[in-house]
Design an enzyme around this catalytic site. Sequence first.
Site, PDB file in Angstrom:
ATOM      1  N   ARG A   1      43.409  42.654  -0.515  1.00  9.70           N
ATOM      2  CA  ARG A   1      44.216  43.155   0.596  1.00  9.70           C
ATOM      3  C   ARG A   1      45.718  42.951   0.359  1.00  9.70           C
ATOM      4  O   ARG A   1      46.508  42.958   1.285  1.00  9.70           O
ATOM      5  CB  ARG A   1      43.812  42.435   1.885  1.00  9.70           C
ATOM      6  CG  ARG A   1      42.347  42.554   2.263  1.00  9.70           C
ATOM      7  CD  ARG A   1      42.182  42.423   3.760  1.00  9.70           C
ATOM      8  NE  ARG A   1      40.851  42.060   4.215  1.00  9.70           N
ATOM      9  CZ  ARG A   1      39.785  42.864   4.206  1.00  9.70           C
ATOM     10  NH1 ARG A   1      39.880  44.093   3.721  1.00  9.70           N
ATOM     11  NH2 ARG A   1      38.631  42.441   4.684  1.00  9.70           N
TER      12      ARG A   1
ATOM     13  N   ARG B   1      34.954  36.645   6.234  1.00 12.25           N
ATOM     14  CA  ARG B   1      34.467  37.920   5.689  1.00 12.25           C
ATOM     15  C   ARG B   1      32.953  37.891   5.534  1.00 12.25           C
ATOM     16  O   ARG B   1      32.281  38.921   5.643  1.00 12.25           O
ATOM     17  CB  ARG B   1      35.177  38.239   4.382  1.00 12.25           C
ATOM     18  CG  ARG B   1      36.648  38.537   4.658  1.00 12.25           C
ATOM     19  CD  ARG B   1      37.443  38.772   3.398  1.00 12.25           C
ATOM     20  NE  ARG B   1      38.871  38.873   3.721  1.00 12.25           N
ATOM     21  CZ  ARG B   1      39.844  38.896   2.838  1.00 12.25           C
ATOM     22  NH1 ARG B   1      39.534  38.841   1.544  1.00 12.25           N
ATOM     23  NH2 ARG B   1      41.089  38.994   3.201  1.00 12.25           N
TER      24      ARG B   1
ATOM     25  N   CYS C   1      40.907  46.271  13.951  1.00 10.88           N
ATOM     26  CA  CYS C   1      41.094  46.521  12.523  1.00 10.88           C
ATOM     27  C   CYS C   1      39.912  47.351  12.066  1.00 10.88           C
ATOM     28  O   CYS C   1      38.849  47.313  12.687  1.00 10.88           O
ATOM     29  CB  CYS C   1      41.126  45.190  11.770  1.00 10.88           C
ATOM     30  SG  CYS C   1      41.631  45.404  10.049  1.00 10.88           S
TER      31      CYS C   1
ATOM     32  N   SER D   1      39.147  30.779   9.412  1.00 11.31           N
ATOM     33  CA  SER D   1      37.805  30.326   9.035  1.00 11.31           C
ATOM     34  C   SER D   1      37.804  29.287   7.906  1.00 11.31           C
ATOM     35  O   SER D   1      37.091  28.290   7.972  1.00 11.31           O
ATOM     36  CB  SER D   1      36.959  31.532   8.634  1.00 11.31           C
ATOM     37  OG  SER D   1      37.589  32.267   7.598  1.00 11.31           O
TER      38      SER D   1
ATOM     39  N   TYR E   1      38.374  28.119  16.085  1.00  8.73           N
ATOM     40  CA  TYR E   1      36.920  28.132  16.256  1.00  8.73           C
ATOM     41  C   TYR E   1      36.436  26.830  16.889  1.00  8.73           C
ATOM     42  O   TYR E   1      35.338  26.772  17.423  1.00  8.73           O
ATOM     43  CB  TYR E   1      36.226  28.344  14.898  1.00  8.73           C
ATOM     44  CG  TYR E   1      36.572  29.677  14.283  1.00  8.73           C
ATOM     45  CD1 TYR E   1      35.932  30.844  14.704  1.00  8.73           C
ATOM     46  CD2 TYR E   1      37.561  29.787  13.304  1.00  8.73           C
ATOM     47  CE1 TYR E   1      36.264  32.080  14.161  1.00  8.73           C
ATOM     48  CE2 TYR E   1      37.903  31.014  12.754  1.00  8.73           C
ATOM     49  CZ  TYR E   1      37.250  32.160  13.192  1.00  8.73           C
ATOM     50  OH  TYR E   1      37.592  33.379  12.671  1.00  8.73           O
TER      51      TYR E   1
ATOM     52  N   LYS F   1      50.873  37.952   8.793  1.00 12.21           N
ATOM     53  CA  LYS F   1      49.544  37.633   8.281  1.00 12.21           C
ATOM     54  C   LYS F   1      49.578  37.691   6.761  1.00 12.21           C
ATOM     55  O   LYS F   1      49.882  38.736   6.182  1.00 12.21           O
ATOM     56  CB  LYS F   1      48.539  38.657   8.835  1.00 12.21           C
ATOM     57  CG  LYS F   1      47.154  38.527   8.246  1.00 12.21           C
ATOM     58  CD  LYS F   1      46.160  39.403   8.989  1.00 12.21           C
ATOM     59  CE  LYS F   1      44.796  39.352   8.349  1.00 12.21           C
ATOM     60  NZ  LYS F   1      43.818  40.166   9.065  1.00 12.21           N
TER      61      LYS F   1
ATOM     62  N   GLU G   1      59.032  41.475   9.598  1.00 13.95           N
ATOM     63  CA  GLU G   1      57.745  41.776  10.231  1.00 13.95           C
ATOM     64  C   GLU G   1      57.809  41.474  11.732  1.00 13.95           C
ATOM     65  O   GLU G   1      57.336  42.240  12.560  1.00 13.95           O
ATOM     66  CB  GLU G   1      56.618  40.949   9.588  1.00 13.95           C
ATOM     67  CG  GLU G   1      56.258  41.363   8.163  1.00 13.95           C
ATOM     68  CD  GLU G   1      55.478  42.677   8.089  1.00 13.95           C
ATOM     69  OE1 GLU G   1      55.074  43.211   9.133  1.00 13.95           O
ATOM     70  OE2 GLU G   1      55.277  43.166   6.960  1.00 13.95           O
TER      71      GLU G   1
ATOM     72  N   CYS H   1      41.002  47.611   5.422  1.00 10.98           N
ATOM     73  CA  CYS H   1      41.517  47.646   6.795  1.00 10.98           C
ATOM     74  C   CYS H   1      42.103  49.001   7.172  1.00 10.98           C
ATOM     75  O   CYS H   1      42.759  49.126   8.211  1.00 10.98           O
ATOM     76  CB  CYS H   1      42.559  46.548   6.980  1.00 10.98           C
ATOM     77  SG  CYS H   1      41.890  44.906   6.639  1.00 10.98           S
TER      78      CYS H   1
ATOM     79  N   LYS I   1      49.411  33.631  10.785  1.00 14.91           N
ATOM     80  CA  LYS I   1      48.053  33.418  10.292  1.00 14.91           C
ATOM     81  C   LYS I   1      48.052  33.369   8.771  1.00 14.91           C
ATOM     82  O   LYS I   1      48.690  34.231   8.170  1.00 14.91           O
ATOM     83  CB  LYS I   1      47.205  34.597  10.789  1.00 14.91           C
ATOM     84  CG  LYS I   1      45.780  34.599  10.316  1.00 14.91           C
ATOM     85  CD  LYS I   1      45.119  35.882  10.743  1.00 14.91           C
ATOM     86  CE  LYS I   1      43.766  35.928  10.093  1.00 14.91           C
ATOM     87  NZ  LYS I   1      43.166  37.220  10.128  1.00 14.91           N
TER      88      LYS I   1
ATOM     89  N   CYS J   1      38.340  47.086   9.078  1.00 14.57           N
ATOM     90  CA  CYS J   1      37.480  46.492   8.038  1.00 14.57           C
ATOM     91  C   CYS J   1      36.035  46.163   8.455  1.00 14.57           C
ATOM     92  O   CYS J   1      35.128  46.316   7.643  1.00 14.57           O
ATOM     93  CB  CYS J   1      38.150  45.309   7.353  1.00 14.57           C
ATOM     94  SG  CYS J   1      38.546  43.924   8.431  1.00 14.57           S
TER      95      CYS J   1
HETATM   96  C1  PBG Z   1      40.376  41.523  10.111  1.00 10.49           C
HETATM   97  C2  PBG Z   1      40.538  40.048  10.268  1.00 10.49           C
HETATM   98  C3  PBG Z   1      40.357  39.025   9.316  1.00 10.49           C
HETATM   99  C4  PBG Z   1      40.539  37.824   9.993  1.00 10.49           C
HETATM  100  C5  PBG Z   1      40.859  38.141  11.308  1.00 10.49           C
HETATM  101  N1  PBG Z   1      40.866  39.522  11.448  1.00 10.49           N
HETATM  102  C6  PBG Z   1      39.929  39.097   7.889  1.00 10.49           C
HETATM  103  C7  PBG Z   1      40.839  39.593   6.860  1.00 10.49           C
HETATM  104  O1  PBG Z   1      41.986  39.990   7.121  1.00 10.49           O
HETATM  105  O2  PBG Z   1      40.382  39.638   5.725  1.00 10.49           O
HETATM  106  C8  PBG Z   1      40.409  36.456   9.395  1.00 10.49           C
HETATM  107  C9  PBG Z   1      40.048  35.376  10.363  1.00 10.49           C
HETATM  108  C10 PBG Z   1      39.533  34.117   9.765  1.00 10.49           C
HETATM  109  O3  PBG Z   1      39.504  33.918   8.530  1.00 10.49           O
HETATM  110  O4  PBG Z   1      39.104  33.273  10.558  1.00 10.49           O
HETATM  111  N2  PBG Z   1      41.322  42.130   9.323  1.00 10.49           N
END
Ligand code: PBG
Length: 325
Positions: free
Chosen positions: A220, A208, A123, A277, A316, A198, A236, A133, A251, A125
């Site tokens: 986003r 982030r 990605c 996260s 994680y 996603k 999708e 992104c 996700k 970002c």
């Molecule tokens: C990159 C990306 C993100 C995450 C995984 N790849 C951040 C986003 O889309 O803002 C999030 C992973 C997480 O929160 O653990 N685009």
Amino acid sequence: MAVGMFPNRRLRRMRETPAIREMCADITLTPNRFIQPIFVHAGEQDEEISSMPEIKRISINNIRVEIEKIRDAGIKGILLFPLPYEKSKTEDGRIAHEEGEVLEIIRQTKEAAQDLVLFTDLCLCPFTTHGHCGILDGKGINNDATLEALGKTAVAFARAGTDFVAPSGMMDGMVKAIRQSLDSDNYPNVGILSYSIKFASHFYGPFRDAAHSAPEFGDRKSYQMDFRNSHQIFEELVQDIAEGADATMVKPGLPYLDVISKIRSKCMLPIAVYQVSGEYSSLMLAAKQGILQERQAFEETFYSFFRAGADWIISYYAVKYFSGS
Ligand code: PBG
């Protein structure tokens, strides 16, 4: 009296003893079905991430030790987030494909993880100054200009040794563009784990902070999915399969179990679920406060992902869980 009703049927019989409960447990947790996400940066020292207890930005110098922990836990999959120096970020994120610390991180990670499967998040970002992104064109994120950058980046990641790229930017046509670039540069065996479904989620906040990838302006929502819609998931998914994805992803995890179970019967690809996260940090912080038991809390979520129909869990907590500590 109706068959199957109490008192003829007593469902507690099948739960009465530990032995019968073991026999009835039809899901087992094996590390083979987990993927450990790792953040790796080019600096000299590991860095704490204040919003994610016990997770670090690992220094490239310590990558071997980190991979060793993953291997010892029996985990086969790694999802790598290679992080650039702040000064390397540009408007177009070209440090992702130009020679520099990002490709060096991928090379060294693969070298330490020859026997494991390396997925690298793909990605723009973490590499752009604006944190979006994709490529900006003054009006917004330009989808098709971004595809070109993603194709180039996929090839650079493949050259550096990644086994799979994991495009996470939710651009239309990203899987197709990446597949074509990989094939025309002679990387037919490098696979694509697509973040197909996603959502624009509040739960990415701590990430982030970890990846220094928060968007500088706006949000986003013009590319990540709106969680108020329940039908777009199918389109999708179908598009990504048609474009050549080898595996797919839902996700975040826990708030979207319904999505996993809805797509399961329609999808022959492996479905990965990403416990993101914000999910991780909420459980960890509740445990640190003594409100939950950390291990039991994560374990229960893992079973729920498999019950819903996931094949792989990206968490994680994976290494810690299977290291038994
Ligand atoms: C990159 C990306 C993100 C995450 C995984 N790849 C951040 C986003 O889309 O803002 C999030 C992973 C997480 O929160 O653990 N685009």
